[in-house]
Design a protein around this motif. Structure first.
Motif, PDB file in Angstrom:
ATOM      1  N   VAL A 143      40.247  48.097  75.633  1.00 55.27           N
ATOM      2  CA  VAL A 143      39.728  47.631  74.349  1.00 55.27           C
ATOM      3  C   VAL A 143      39.212  46.204  74.451  1.00 55.27           C
ATOM      4  O   VAL A 143      38.158  45.868  73.898  1.00 55.27           O
ATOM      5  CB  VAL A 143      40.795  47.759  73.249  1.00 55.27           C
ATOM      6  CG1 VAL A 143      40.333  47.085  71.957  1.00 55.27           C
ATOM      7  CG2 VAL A 143      41.110  49.232  72.992  1.00 55.27           C
ATOM      8  N   SER A 144      39.926  45.356  75.168  1.00 56.79           N
ATOM      9  CA  SER A 144      39.485  43.974  75.340  1.00 56.79           C
ATOM     10  C   SER A 144      38.098  43.920  75.972  1.00 56.79           C
ATOM     11  O   SER A 144      37.213  43.160  75.537  1.00 56.79           O
ATOM     12  CB  SER A 144      40.489  43.207  76.200  1.00 56.79           C
ATOM     13  OG  SER A 144      40.023  41.901  76.482  1.00 56.79           O
TER      14      SER A 144
ATOM     15  N   GLN B 276      43.689  43.972  68.195  1.00 59.05           N
ATOM     16  CA  GLN B 276      42.920  42.866  68.761  1.00 59.05           C
ATOM     17  C   GLN B 276      41.959  42.252  67.750  1.00 59.05           C
ATOM     18  O   GLN B 276      41.745  41.027  67.755  1.00 59.05           O
ATOM     19  CB  GLN B 276      42.178  43.339  70.009  1.00 59.05           C
ATOM     20  CG  GLN B 276      43.133  43.718  71.140  1.00 59.05           C
ATOM     21  CD  GLN B 276      42.435  43.924  72.477  1.00 59.05           C
ATOM     22  OE1 GLN B 276      41.367  43.384  72.732  1.00 59.05           O
ATOM     23  NE2 GLN B 276      43.062  44.703  73.358  1.00 59.05           N
ATOM     24  N   LEU B 277      41.397  43.049  66.895  1.00 58.62           N
ATOM     25  CA  LEU B 277      40.495  42.507  65.877  1.00 58.62           C
ATOM     26  C   LEU B 277      41.249  41.638  64.871  1.00 58.62           C
ATOM     27  O   LEU B 277      40.775  40.565  64.476  1.00 58.62           O
ATOM     28  CB  LEU B 277      39.772  43.642  65.153  1.00 58.62           C
ATOM     29  CG  LEU B 277      38.719  44.377  65.986  1.00 58.62           C
ATOM     30  CD1 LEU B 277      38.287  45.655  65.282  1.00 58.62           C
ATOM     31  CD2 LEU B 277      37.516  43.473  66.251  1.00 58.62           C
ATOM     32  N   LEU B 278      42.415  42.080  64.469  1.00 55.64           N
ATOM     33  CA  LEU B 278      43.227  41.283  63.545  1.00 55.64           C
ATOM     34  C   LEU B 278      43.627  39.970  64.199  1.00 55.64           C
ATOM     35  O   LEU B 278      43.583  38.903  63.567  1.00 55.64           O
ATOM     36  CB  LEU B 278      44.464  42.065  63.113  1.00 55.64           C
ATOM     37  CG  LEU B 278      44.225  43.284  62.212  1.00 55.64           C
ATOM     38  CD1 LEU B 278      45.524  44.037  61.992  1.00 55.64           C
ATOM     39  CD2 LEU B 278      43.628  42.869  60.878  1.00 55.64           C
ATOM     40  N   ALA B 279      44.017  40.042  65.457  1.00 55.18           N
ATOM     41  CA  ALA B 279      44.395  38.822  66.181  1.00 55.18           C
ATOM     42  C   ALA B 279      43.229  37.852  66.279  1.00 55.18           C
ATOM     43  O   ALA B 279      43.423  36.630  66.334  1.00 55.18           O
ATOM     44  CB  ALA B 279      44.910  39.175  67.571  1.00 55.18           C
ATOM     45  N   GLY B 280      42.016  38.391  66.266  1.00 52.28           N
ATOM     46  CA  GLY B 280      40.826  37.559  66.330  1.00 52.28           C
ATOM     47  C   GLY B 280      40.322  37.100  64.974  1.00 52.28           C
ATOM     48  O   GLY B 280      39.251  36.479  64.892  1.00 52.28           O
ATOM     49  N   GLY B 281      41.066  37.427  63.925  1.00 49.28           N
ATOM     50  CA  GLY B 281      40.717  36.947  62.598  1.00 49.28           C
ATOM     51  C   GLY B 281      39.714  37.789  61.841  1.00 49.28           C
ATOM     52  O   GLY B 281      39.192  37.350  60.804  1.00 49.28           O
ATOM     53  N   GLN B 282      39.439  39.002  62.314  1.00 56.35           N
ATOM     54  CA  GLN B 282      38.460  39.856  61.645  1.00 56.35           C
ATOM     55  C   GLN B 282      39.097  40.637  60.492  1.00 56.35           C
ATOM     56  O   GLN B 282      40.316  40.838  60.454  1.00 56.35           O
ATOM     57  CB  GLN B 282      37.849  40.842  62.642  1.00 56.35           C
ATOM     58  CG  GLN B 282      37.258  40.202  63.881  1.00 56.35           C
ATOM     59  CD  GLN B 282      36.156  39.217  63.562  1.00 56.35           C
ATOM     60  OE1 GLN B 282      35.274  39.498  62.760  1.00 56.35           O
ATOM     61  NE2 GLN B 282      36.195  38.048  64.187  1.00 56.35           N
ATOM     62  N   GLN B 283      38.255  41.074  59.588  1.00 55.95           N
ATOM     63  CA  GLN B 283      38.682  42.001  58.542  1.00 55.95           C
ATOM     64  C   GLN B 283      38.548  43.422  59.099  1.00 55.95           C
ATOM     65  O   GLN B 283      37.547  43.742  59.748  1.00 55.95           O
ATOM     66  CB  GLN B 283      37.806  41.854  57.298  1.00 55.95           C
ATOM     67  CG  GLN B 283      37.956  40.538  56.572  1.00 55.95           C
ATOM     68  CD  GLN B 283      39.274  40.445  55.814  1.00 55.95           C
ATOM     69  OE1 GLN B 283      39.809  41.454  55.348  1.00 55.95           O
ATOM     70  NE2 GLN B 283      39.801  39.247  55.699  1.00 55.95           N
ATOM     71  N   VAL B 284      39.546  44.259  58.832  1.00 50.19           N
ATOM     72  CA  VAL B 284      39.552  45.599  59.408  1.00 50.19           C
ATOM     73  C   VAL B 284      39.855  46.639  58.337  1.00 50.19           C
ATOM     74  O   VAL B 284      40.777  46.474  57.532  1.00 50.19           O
ATOM     75  CB  VAL B 284      40.587  45.716  60.546  1.00 50.19           C
ATOM     76  CG1 VAL B 284      40.567  47.127  61.131  1.00 50.19           C
ATOM     77  CG2 VAL B 284      40.317  44.680  61.637  1.00 50.19           C
ATOM     78  N   ILE B 285      39.063  47.694  58.356  1.00 51.30           N
ATOM     79  CA  ILE B 285      39.353  48.908  57.583  1.00 51.30           C
ATOM     80  C   ILE B 285      39.750  49.957  58.604  1.00 51.30           C
ATOM     81  O   ILE B 285      38.948  50.320  59.478  1.00 51.30           O
ATOM     82  CB  ILE B 285      38.138  49.382  56.776  1.00 51.30           C
ATOM     83  CG1 ILE B 285      37.660  48.286  55.825  1.00 51.30           C
ATOM     84  CG2 ILE B 285      38.471  50.657  56.001  1.00 51.30           C
ATOM     85  CD1 ILE B 285      36.289  48.558  55.218  1.00 51.30           C
ATOM     86  N   ALA B 286      40.985  50.414  58.540  1.00 44.49           N
ATOM     87  CA  ALA B 286      41.502  51.375  59.514  1.00 44.49           C
ATOM     88  C   ALA B 286      41.756  52.705  58.817  1.00 44.49           C
ATOM     89  O   ALA B 286      42.347  52.742  57.738  1.00 44.49           O
ATOM     90  CB  ALA B 286      42.802  50.860  60.130  1.00 44.49           C
ATOM     91  N   THR B 287      41.300  53.779  59.436  1.00 46.74           N
ATOM     92  CA  THR B 287      41.535  55.083  58.822  1.00 46.74           C
ATOM     93  C   THR B 287      42.534  55.895  59.628  1.00 46.74           C
ATOM     94  O   THR B 287      42.643  55.766  60.856  1.00 46.74           O
ATOM     95  CB  THR B 287      40.234  55.898  58.689  1.00 46.74           C
ATOM     96  OG1 THR B 287      39.872  56.450  59.955  1.00 46.74           O
ATOM     97  CG2 THR B 287      39.103  55.037  58.138  1.00 46.74           C
ATOM     98  N   ALA B 288      43.259  56.743  58.908  1.00 43.13           N
ATOM     99  CA  ALA B 288      44.216  57.657  59.513  1.00 43.13           C
ATOM    100  C   ALA B 288      44.283  58.897  58.634  1.00 43.13           C
ATOM    101  O   ALA B 288      44.046  58.820  57.425  1.00 43.13           O
ATOM    102  CB  ALA B 288      45.598  57.012  59.620  1.00 43.13           C
ATOM    103  N   ARG B 289      44.599  60.017  59.240  1.00 47.26           N
ATOM    104  CA  ARG B 289      44.694  61.250  58.452  1.00 47.26           C
ATOM    105  C   ARG B 289      45.807  61.151  57.417  1.00 47.26           C
ATOM    106  O   ARG B 289      45.661  61.658  56.299  1.00 47.26           O
ATOM    107  CB  ARG B 289      44.938  62.443  59.381  1.00 47.26           C
ATOM    108  CG  ARG B 289      43.689  62.919  60.102  1.00 47.26           C
ATOM    109  CD  ARG B 289      43.989  64.068  61.038  1.00 47.26           C
ATOM    110  NE  ARG B 289      44.822  63.645  62.161  1.00 47.26           N
ATOM    111  CZ  ARG B 289      45.254  64.437  63.122  1.00 47.26           C
ATOM    112  NH1 ARG B 289      44.940  65.713  63.113  1.00 47.26           N
ATOM    113  NH2 ARG B 289      45.984  63.970  64.110  1.00 47.26           N
TER     114      ARG B 289
END
Length: 237
Positions: free
Chosen positions: A209-210, A20-33
């Protein structure tokens, strides 16, 4: 355009935050193991070139947290969502391991390490990046199960206590980080259709989330230290 960091972003609520953040045009740092195994994140990265950065993070590892903070040195983070957490299976099938007759004490220690200690460590490690933002916010992903006042059925002792303790961390940091301009809130995402909540849960992940994002958009420094839910309502401590 803001920069959001979402921990535990390879599935469930974390992954939907990223979508949803990407769809809204935001920059995202996503973490995963294990970023190399985070196929859904890789698909999103391809679909949103230049918007999504995927980083390795083992939330329970001090070395991993330190390495992430070093990799992000000098990069502003507007919103940190400490979403990474664990229950130890699902409410429907694994609750016996957190019951009065079947407590798995090793699991309890692990849950506390991931759900309570890790969000504190991550927040403090990334405080320099948060201070670079205009109005930084830390969202601790808590739970209605962390409400002491609303505990009317017992059970899930490890998870409940870890989230109640996380709420205390939130309240403490709201005071200790106020001088740095960093706001901290606890968010109860509702009974959501994740691996923990199960298919019969009240809220589809997309809607949970929304609604959370709508609430977060309206938060400011005066809200620091609150425990709220996805409807913007106060949750009893």
């Amino acid at each position: 355009m803001a920069t959001w960091m979402i921990t535990g972003a390879n599935r469930g609520i974390g992954l939907e935050y990223v979508r949803q953040l990407l769809a809204g045009g935001q920059q995202v740092i996503a973490t995963a193991r294990a970023p190399e195994q985070a196929d859904a994140l890789a698909v999103l990265q391809s679909a949103h070139p230049g918007q999504l950065r995927i980083c390795a993070l083992e939330a329970g590892s001090a070395d991993s947290v330190a390495a992430l903070a070093q990799a992000l040195a000098g990069e502003p983070i507007d919103v940190l969502v400490n979403n990474a957490g664990m229950y130890g299976g699902s409410w429907a099938t694994d609750a016996a391991a957190q019951s009065v007759v079947g407590m798995d004490y090793a699991l309890w220690e692990e849950i506390f390490r991931i759900n309570t200690i890790a969000p504190f460590r991550i927040t403090m490690a990334l405080a320099p990046q948060l201070q670079l933002a205009a109005q930084p916010l830390v969202v601790m992903m808590s739970s209605d199960l962390g409400s002491i006042a609303n505990n009317t059925q017992g059970q899930s002792y490890a998870y409940r206590s870890s989230k109640a303790a996380l709420n205390m961390v939130t309240r403490g940091l709201s005071h200790d980080l106020a001088g740095q301009g960093i706001s901290v809130v606890s968010m109860a995402p509702g009974w959501t259709q994740t691996d923990l909540g199960g298919a019969d849960a009240q809220w589809p992940v997309v809607e949970s989330v929304s609604r959370q994002l709508q609430v977060i958009a309206g938060l400011g420094p005066d809200d620091s230290g609150r425990f709220i839910n996805l409807l913007g309502e106060e949750v009893a401590w």
